[in-house]
Scaffold this motif. Structure first.
Motif, PDB file in Angstrom:
ATOM      1  N   UNK A   1       9.519 -44.615  -0.642  1.00  0.00           N
ATOM      2  CA  UNK A   1       9.323 -45.700   0.091  1.00  0.00           C
ATOM      3  C   UNK A   1       7.838 -46.505  -0.447  1.00  0.00           C
ATOM      4  N   UNK A   2       7.095 -45.673  -1.233  1.00  0.00           N
ATOM      5  CA  UNK A   2       6.024 -45.999  -1.772  1.00  0.00           C
ATOM      6  C   UNK A   2       6.212 -47.141  -3.050  1.00  0.00           C
ATOM      7  N   UNK A   3       7.619 -46.822  -3.545  1.00  0.00           N
ATOM      8  CA  UNK A   3       7.755 -47.418  -5.034  1.00  0.00           C
ATOM      9  C   UNK A   3       9.038 -48.200  -4.875  1.00  0.00           C
ATOM     10  N   UNK A   4      10.089 -47.809  -4.315  1.00  0.00           N
ATOM     11  CA  UNK A   4      11.639 -48.341  -4.636  1.00  0.00           C
ATOM     12  C   UNK A   4      11.588 -49.743  -4.335  1.00  0.00           C
ATOM     13  N   UNK A   5      11.387 -50.212  -3.286  1.00  0.00           N
ATOM     14  CA  UNK A   5      11.232 -51.733  -2.956  1.00  0.00           C
ATOM     15  C   UNK A   5      10.352 -52.536  -3.917  1.00  0.00           C
ATOM     16  N   UNK A   6       9.304 -51.970  -4.113  1.00  0.00           N
ATOM     17  CA  UNK A   6       8.585 -52.878  -5.043  1.00  0.00           C
ATOM     18  C   UNK A   6       8.924 -52.871  -6.551  1.00  0.00           C
ATOM     19  N   UNK A   7       9.514 -51.760  -6.878  1.00  0.00           N
ATOM     20  CA  UNK A   7      10.240 -51.724  -8.166  1.00  0.00           C
ATOM     21  C   UNK A   7      11.373 -52.025  -8.302  1.00  0.00           C
ATOM     22  N   UNK A   8      12.162 -53.022  -7.397  1.00  0.00           N
ATOM     23  CA  UNK A   8      13.222 -53.465  -7.354  1.00  0.00           C
ATOM     24  C   UNK A   8      14.373 -52.474  -7.543  1.00  0.00           C
ATOM     25  N   UNK A   9      14.522 -51.424  -6.775  1.00  0.00           N
ATOM     26  CA  UNK A   9      15.486 -50.476  -6.474  1.00  0.00           C
ATOM     27  C   UNK A   9      15.874 -49.981  -8.042  1.00  0.00           C
ATOM     28  N   UNK A  10      15.306 -49.422  -8.888  1.00  0.00           N
ATOM     29  CA  UNK A  10      15.762 -49.043 -10.144  1.00  0.00           C
ATOM     30  C   UNK A  10      16.804 -47.992  -9.910  1.00  0.00           C
ATOM     31  N   UNK A  11      17.661 -47.774 -11.361  1.00  0.00           N
ATOM     32  CA  UNK A  11      18.608 -46.915 -11.387  1.00  0.00           C
ATOM     33  C   UNK A  11      18.015 -45.421 -11.406  1.00  0.00           C
ATOM     34  N   UNK A  12      17.095 -45.401 -12.215  1.00  0.00           N
ATOM     35  CA  UNK A  12      16.633 -44.081 -12.314  1.00  0.00           C
ATOM     36  C   UNK A  12      14.988 -44.357 -12.946  1.00  0.00           C
ATOM     37  N   UNK A  13      14.195 -43.298 -13.111  1.00  0.00           N
ATOM     38  CA  UNK A  13      12.835 -43.228 -13.340  1.00  0.00           C
ATOM     39  C   UNK A  13      12.727 -42.303 -14.635  1.00  0.00           C
ATOM     40  N   UNK A  14      11.730 -42.383 -15.324  1.00  0.00           N
ATOM     41  CA  UNK A  14      11.496 -41.513 -16.802  1.00  0.00           C
ATOM     42  C   UNK A  14      10.190 -40.813 -16.601  1.00  0.00           C
ATOM     43  N   UNK A  15       9.928 -39.773 -17.390  1.00  0.00           N
ATOM     44  CA  UNK A  15       8.742 -39.160 -17.446  1.00  0.00           C
ATOM     45  C   UNK A  15       8.870 -37.789 -16.668  1.00  0.00           C
ATOM     46  N   UNK A  16       8.101 -36.980 -17.137  1.00  0.00           N
ATOM     47  CA  UNK A  16       8.104 -35.581 -16.320  1.00  0.00           C
ATOM     48  C   UNK A  16       8.072 -35.635 -15.038  1.00  0.00           C
TER      49      UNK A  16
END
Length: 567
Positions: free
Chosen positions: A496-511
């Motif tokens: 909830x801290x990021x999903x909406x702000x990031x426009x519901x991405x398919x996936x995230x990268x990085x460790x």
């Protein structure tokens, strides 16, 4: 190919459901009650896309009818009032939980993803992101629709799911060829698309059974998800009439016959090619991947509940029961690893040639990866990624382990150990964005050899250790089933801290899952639906019954391999 005129409506309806018990009451709420009881539905109507909803008055009743099936009883004297809204479209839901502002946005976006055929909603497209070439993201994928379907079922909208089940069933009957080779009759499509012809005013369905997929691999998981979804629909509505239809019974039989056919197998697990499931690119998951085995197990268990005990079903049911017994023993014995089992493998002797061999797959201890020794906690364990001749893939795969918990492939003790592992290795498996699809990532020379230098599956990206928000619903369901809802709540708060702000991405990268994936689509439908399902399930744990099965006491293992594995 179906060519039919169409009139596509834009309005939908929303229904909310009564709560049987909240997360706060879970310790006092019998799990069997959550898994066994059909869910009565309260019906509400809502004008779609954020318009004001209209709630039904108390005069509109829902009655319990024969066979524990719940039906809507229509009354001509219904009085409508604009004052009451769906629990997931207001600042506060009916059961007293504070509903996050993301929920309304998520529902609006999910409804925009609906696909219509002949005026009826039949699924949701993979993504609404139009910034790049669509590729196949404008299609309805069977596996992708599952969290959308669960969201609609939990919100009291079963018709969308029913339409999808019947439409994909019709596609199963198509002749399926790749080049000059004909696929098995039971194969379900990976996806389908509605083609519009404005000149002729017709719509045509176009299905993909793998002939257009990367690597030309048929989707082994589609048929399993279809059976699991049929059971979820039946459980949610209390209506078994759909599953009892002759065409649905035949569809299940075709899928199961394909999987239970005799061959050269010496194991009860299902042999498959790389890229035949959610991980649909070359990632070294050929052979007996945990995701397919867990879905296979769950689909078999669902089929036992759905198949009729008639002349056609009786013999198949016997085969299913035998396979389940063998499969549960095999998976619990050879795919399970914890600290003690890891130490046993570390001390294995090799080249054992007898029926009493301990190292049955001739695994070479020197092949154990270095990371596994630090990754394995003192308390905890999991089902490893793959087991075959002289091969053990020790990678953690989220979907397979969560499905193992939900299907009761994992014993209660194993389920607890899996949750212990997630808590102990939170930074590695959850990080800053839930949830790692697998751990760890393939790197350097290993990445080159196993993925074929795949530029999309670079380290800590996409299927190679990427973080996928859709897996949140599976994690939440597993947490609730094991009595650990606090883990799910913590993961949801991260999203909830990021999903909406990031426009519901398919996936995230990085460790740690810190960066939006380099090729991730925005407004990915199953990221949206996965969040909604997790949120609704945490607020109303009775939803768990749609996707979870209690342990079958007859499948308890007869052997004891370690303290965290005993039954």
């Amino acid at each position: 190919m179906f060519s039919l005129s169409a009139d596509v409506p834009q309005n939908g309806s929303v229904r909310s459901m009564d709560t049987l018990c909240s997360v706060a009451e879970m310790e006092d709420c019998d799990l069997s009650r959550l898994l066994d009881k059909p869910r009565p539905l309260n019906m509400e109507r809502q004008r779609s896309f954020g318009e004001l909803s209209i709630g039904l008055s108390p005069h509109h009743s829902i009655r319990n009818v024969d066979n524990n099936s719940f039906r809507f009883m229509d009354h001509s004297d219904v009085v409508f009032s604009p004052g009451r809204r769906s629990g997931f479209n207001t600042p506060r839901s009916q059961n007293g939980f504070e509903t996050h502002p993301m929920v309304a946005e998520a529902w609006e976006t999910l409804r925009r993803a609906l696909v219509y055929f002949r005026g009826q909603p039949v699924g949701t497209i993979a993504a609404l992101d139009n910034s790049d070439e669509k590729l196949n993201y404008d299609q309805v994928f069977v596996r992708d629709f599952v969290p959308s379907a669960l969201a609609f079922l939990m919100n009291g909208e079963p018709e969308i799911v029913k339409n999808f089940i019947l439409k994909t069933l019709r596609l199963q009957s198509w002749e399926k060829k790749i080049d000059r080779f004909q696929l098995g009759e039971g194969v379900m499509p990976a996806s389908f698309k509605v083609l519009h012809d404005p000149i002729r005013n017709t719509e045509t369905l176009m299905a993909d059974f793998g002939e257009s997929a990367i690597g030309r691999v048929a989707p082994v998981d589609s048929g399993f998800w279809w059976i699991i979804l049929l059971r979820a629909y039946t459980k949610s509505t209390g209506d078994s009439s759909l599953a009892e239809r002759p065409e649905c019974q035949k569809g299940m039989r075709l899928i199961l016959s394909l999987c239970l056919s005799e061959g050269f197998d010496t194991f009860p697990t299902l042999l498959c090619a790389d890229g035949c499931s959610m991980i649909d690119r070359r990632m070294g998951v050929y052979g007996y991947p945990i995701e397919i085995q867990a879905l296979f197990f769950m689909a078999l268990r669902c089929a036992l509940l759905l198949l009729k005990h008639d002349a056609e079903g009786k013999e198949l049911l016997e085969r299913v029961a035998k396979r389940l017994h063998a499969l549960s023993y095999h998976m619990r014995s050879y795919f399970w690893i914890d600290l003690k089992q890891l130490n046993d493998i570390y001390r294995y002797k090799t080249e054992e040639y007898s029926h009493t061999a301990v190292n049955k797959f001739n695994v070479i201890p020197d092949s154990l990866p270095e990371w596994i020794f630090d990754f394995m906690p003192k308390h905890g364990g999991y089902f490893i990624g793959n087991v075959g001749p002289s091969n053990m893939d020790f990678r953690w795969f989220c979907l397979g382990n969560c499905i193992a918990i939900l299907s009761s492939l994992a014993t209660p003790e194993q389920s607890t150990a899996i949750m212990d592992l997630i808590e102990s290795r939170w930074e590695e498996l959850i990080g800053e964005m839930p949830v790692k699809v697998c751990y760890p990532a393939l790197e350097s020379h290993e990445w080159k050899i196993i993925t074929g230098c795949d530029p999309k599956n670079t380290r800590w990206s996409y299927h190679n250790g990427g973080s996928w928000p859709v897996l949140l619903w599976l994690l939440t369901a597993a947490c609730i089933k094991t009595g650990r809802p606090q883990i799910a709540r913590r993961a949801i708060e991260l999203c909830e801290t990021r999903l909406l702000k990031d426009s519901w991405p398919e996936y995230y990268d990085g460790k740690l899952g810190r960066y939006i994936g380099k090729q991730a689509r925005k407004f990915q439908t199953w990221s949206i639906a996965g969040y909604l399902v997790a949120k609704m399930m945490l607020e109303d744990p009775s939803h768990l019954g749609m996707v979870a099965l209690e342990e079958d006491k007859q499948m308890k293992p007869v052997m004891k391999r370690s303290s965290s594995w005993t039954c």
